[in-house]
Design a protein around this motif. Sequence first.
Motif, short mmCIF file in Angstrom:
data_model
loop_
_atom_site.label_atom_id
_atom_site.label_comp_id
_atom_site.label_asym_id
_atom_site.label_seq_id
_atom_site.Cartn_x
_atom_site.Cartn_y
_atom_site.Cartn_z
N ASN A 99 9.44 -0.53 -8.12
CA ASN A 99 9.53 0.81 -7.54
C ASN A 99 9.74 1.90 -8.60
O ASN A 99 9.09 2.94 -8.58
N GLU A 100 10.68 1.67 -9.50
CA GLU A 100 11.02 2.70 -10.49
C GLU A 100 9.84 2.99 -11.40
O GLU A 100 9.49 4.15 -11.65
N GLU A 101 9.21 1.93 -11.92
CA GLU A 101 8.06 2.12 -12.81
C GLU A 101 6.87 2.73 -12.06
O GLU A 101 6.11 3.52 -12.62
N MET A 102 6.72 2.33 -10.79
CA MET A 102 5.63 2.87 -9.99
C MET A 102 5.75 4.39 -9.88
O MET A 102 4.77 5.12 -10.08
N ILE A 103 6.94 4.84 -9.57
CA ILE A 103 7.18 6.27 -9.45
C ILE A 103 6.93 6.96 -10.79
O ILE A 103 6.28 8.02 -10.85
N ALA A 104 7.43 6.36 -11.86
CA ALA A 104 7.28 6.97 -13.19
C ALA A 104 5.81 7.09 -13.60
O ALA A 104 5.38 8.12 -14.12
N LYS A 105 5.04 6.04 -13.37
CA LYS A 105 3.62 6.06 -13.74
C LYS A 105 2.87 7.14 -12.97
O LYS A 105 2.04 7.87 -13.53
N LEU A 106 3.12 7.24 -11.67
CA LEU A 106 2.40 8.20 -10.85
C LEU A 106 2.89 9.63 -11.09
O LEU A 106 2.12 10.59 -11.02
N LEU A 114 -4.54 2.63 -5.37
CA LEU A 114 -3.63 2.14 -4.33
C LEU A 114 -2.34 1.68 -4.97
O LEU A 114 -2.35 1.03 -6.03
N ALA A 115 -1.21 2.02 -4.35
CA ALA A 115 0.10 1.60 -4.83
C ALA A 115 0.85 0.91 -3.70
O ALA A 115 0.46 1.01 -2.54
N GLN A 116 1.96 0.22 -4.04
CA GLN A 116 2.70 -0.50 -3.00
C GLN A 116 4.21 -0.27 -3.09
O GLN A 116 5.00 -1.19 -3.28
N PRO A 117 4.64 0.98 -2.91
CA PRO A 117 6.08 1.27 -2.95
C PRO A 117 6.79 0.79 -1.70
O PRO A 117 6.18 0.59 -0.65
N SER A 118 8.10 0.61 -1.82
CA SER A 118 8.91 0.31 -0.65
C SER A 118 8.96 1.55 0.24
O SER A 118 8.95 2.68 -0.25
N GLY A 145 16.22 -4.62 7.46
CA GLY A 145 14.92 -4.97 6.90
C GLY A 145 14.36 -3.97 5.90
O GLY A 145 14.54 -2.76 6.02
N TRP A 146 13.69 -4.53 4.89
CA TRP A 146 12.92 -3.71 3.95
C TRP A 146 11.43 -3.95 4.20
O TRP A 146 11.03 -5.01 4.67
N ILE A 147 10.63 -2.95 3.92
CA ILE A 147 9.18 -3.07 4.04
C ILE A 147 8.54 -2.50 2.77
O ILE A 147 8.85 -1.38 2.37
N ASP A 148 7.67 -3.27 2.17
CA ASP A 148 6.82 -2.75 1.10
C ASP A 148 5.49 -2.38 1.72
O ASP A 148 5.01 -3.04 2.65
#
Length: 355
Positions: free
Chosen positions: A59-66, A76-80, A260-263
């Motif tokens: 999640n953290e790296e995904m946000i940083a990259k985008l 396409l990305a897959q954040p929580s 529950g968590w959902i990605d």
Amino acid sequence: MKKTIFAGFMIFMFLIAGLGSVSAETLELLTWKGYAPNVLVEKFEKETGITVKATFTNNEEMIAKLRATRGAGFDLAQPSQDRISSVQEKYKIYQPVDYSKIETGQIIPSMLAAVKKNTLVDGKSHAIPFCWGTSGLIVNKKFAPQADDYSALFDKAYAGRVSYRLKRPTLIATAFALGDDPFAKYGDVDAYTALMDKVQNTLIQAKPLVKNYWANGDALLQSMRSNEVYVAMAWDNGGWKLHSENPDIDFVAPKSGALGWIDTFAIPAKAKNIKAAYKWINFMLRPENAAVFTNLEKCGTASDGAIKLTDVEVRDNFERSFPQADIDNIKWYPPVPAKLESIEGMILDKVKAAN
């Protein structure tokens, strides 16, 4: 003449090569390790002719990259699902979902509704559910046959045989055990603070009942194997692992709802191949493909009916712990307002410090 024919032939070949490069499609996927299994990537590529290029992250790296590219570089990305709306409000790195391009009939309705609600920004939703997991109770039913809700963690009948983490999921679970809905109070700091005060008092009063506050999942499982702990709050996979070793121990979805968590699937703001992104989403949520993912990762998906196609042992775990009513009762984590994190941190510190 020969030179002219040769030159014409070379021009023709260059044109063919150029057309090939234009028509070749690539899906740039930013996802978690395990979320794009080779067997499914190969099947998708064969079906569509689209090449999948997966970059594995969190999640953290995904946000940083985008953020760094303002939503460019990936299709396409897959954040929580609880890491989307607040990020989108600040940085505008995703685009709204066009649900007309999603085969929503193959998605579990309660999960789709939760993700739509929790990823709303400016009246538009920004994600589609993919996979999920929960925390709830792991119970040794030989010694704690009546333990079916979080209230069992504070039951004197299990004094010295209880374990849970001192983390925010325990605060949330305790609030539900008290008959309240903490998520419904996320918009009211005063109401949430009052609720957390009640949670604090409950956890402090229950300290004599606790065997330990676990920090290591493997250590918790070992304490349940040795019958040191009868009731614990932990993840579903841990309970299922113990059940395969000892049928008396199993994961139990609490009556007040597993947490529950959902990605998800979310399309970056400057995605180039949006058409391929929607194709991949629909492909991965197709029940037979979602079942392959679940068999590999032991993780449920939002694909309606996929569980019936999984391996027997995997299917038994889900059907035993999560009949449809319990799936619909899962309390999905919404985004956490910034002010509440500090409140929760203070409550946890006070519980730790209490005698």
